[in-house]
Enzyme design. Structure first.
Site, short mmCIF file in Angstrom:
data_model
loop_
_atom_site.label_atom_id
_atom_site.label_comp_id
_atom_site.label_asym_id
_atom_site.label_seq_id
_atom_site.Cartn_x
_atom_site.Cartn_y
_atom_site.Cartn_z
CE1 TYR A 129 6.71 7.01 4.84
CE2 TYR A 129 4.81 6.21 3.62
CZ TYR A 129 6.18 6.30 3.77
OH TYR A 129 7.01 5.71 2.87
CG HIS B 203 6.60 11.79 1.93
ND1 HIS B 203 6.28 10.80 2.82
CD2 HIS B 203 7.70 11.35 1.26
CE1 HIS B 203 7.14 9.81 2.70
NE2 HIS B 203 8.01 10.11 1.75
#
Ligand code: C5P
Length: 319
Positions: A247, A294
């Site tokens: 995410y 990430h």
């Protein structure tokens, strides 16, 4: 003699019509410039045309819900299942109940639906990169209408480089710090427990543990609390990070959020060091792109592209 008179009359008529035309022209242009001054007082610094880059238009979705409220809180099945997967406990059953509690406590509003040609909101989004040290950006950062900061990034003792104004701070329980009264607390909810922590922090103060110890309370104005929408998180993951990482990073989410609520976006404090580590201006923490959840490299490329497309301006500090 009559010939001379005729010529004289002709010249006078010509001069008069030219004078009338000139008066009309100047009157008109003065009205026009006055009108545009009144309508768009700061238009020269705002990026109003968001449709002039196909790269940008393919990604930017102006209608995406940015912040949660009771009216938009029901999640599409695909969004809910993606968001649930981010949590330690995927069998989430209490989402609706928690959302109801949220909006009995915090403002239940539709925020920032005022985009349009007449708005010119300037914003600084300030990441936590070590490239801010020695930059002298403080005054420049504080001159923006909104200054959006992220997680624990402090201002005290770093004012010269990072400024001291904070209108919004995006955080989650594990990165929470106290805020002053005029700062919006913008919660990044990675799990339902984060929403429950927010409620608890302003009421019972009984949540002190998530996957790690978290503060039982937070100094912040209840009337300024906002919660990022899970659909917005998914949109940033799909459209801007193109699925890289599990995410998006808090900073990347903050930057795209800023792009949606502001008209002129200046970006400070983003950028890894030469070993591709995220370093901070305020501590010795180093997070490598490889080990983080990430898509750091890809996020940086996208930020650079946004700069190239003239949608944001990057201030790189001392790199
Ligand atoms: O480390 P932390 O997540 O608190 O930093 C906030 C954000 O600032 C990150 O999510 C990242 O997007 C950005 N950042 C960066 N380069 C660094 C450190 C942080 O781009 N060296």
């Amino acid at each position: 003699m009559t010939m001379l008179l005729k010529r004289l009359r002709y010249i006078i008529a010509l001069l008069s019509s030219m004078t009338i035309l000139l008066v009309l022209y100047f009157q008109n242009s003065a009205t026009l410039s006055f009108y545009s001054f009144v309508r768009k007082p700061k238009s020269h610094i705002c990026l109003e045309d968001r449709g002039n880059s196909s790269w940008f238009s393919e990604r930017y979705k102006p209608t995406v819900p940015l912040l949660l409220n009771s009216t938009n809180s029901e999640l599409h099945a695909n969004i809910f299942s993606w968001w649930k997967e981010l949590q330690d406990v995927p069998n989430v059953t209490n989402y609706t109940e928690v959302v109801n509690q949220l909006f009995s406590l915090f403002p239940d509003e539709e925020h920032y639906s005022d985009a349009g040609p007449d708005r010119c909101r300037t914003c600084a989004v300030v990441g936590n990169s070590g490239n801010l040290l020695g930059s002298n950006y403080g005054q420049l950062i504080d001159s923006h209408d909104f200054v959006i900061r992220i997680n624990k990034g402090p201002t005290e003792d770093y004012e010269k480089d990072v400024g001291n104004k904070t209108t919004h701070r995006i955080l989650y329980p594990e990165s929470a710090v106290d805020l002053n009264d005029n700062t919006h607390l913008v919660l990044l909810p990675i799990k339902v427990l984060d929403m429950q922590w927010l409620i608890s922090a302003f009421t019972t103060k009984n949540i002190t543990q998530t996957y790690t110890e978290v503060p039982s309370t937070i100094k912040a104005s209840k009337d300024k609390v906002m919660i990022l929408h899970p659909e917005f998180m998914r949109y940033v993951h799909d459209n801007w990070a193109e699925g890289h990482g599990r995410y998006p990073s808090t900073g990347f989410l903050a930057l795209i959020f800023t792009l949606h609520i502001c008209d002129k976006v200046n970006v400070f404090g983003f950028g890894a060091n030469s070993n591709r580590n995220w370093h901070h201006y305020f501590d010795e923490t180093l997070t490598s792109f490889e080990s983080s959840s990430h898509g750091g490299d890809f996020e940086n490329q996208t930020i650079y592209q946004l700069h190239q497309e003239n949608k944001i301006s990057m201030y790189k500090g001392l790199t």
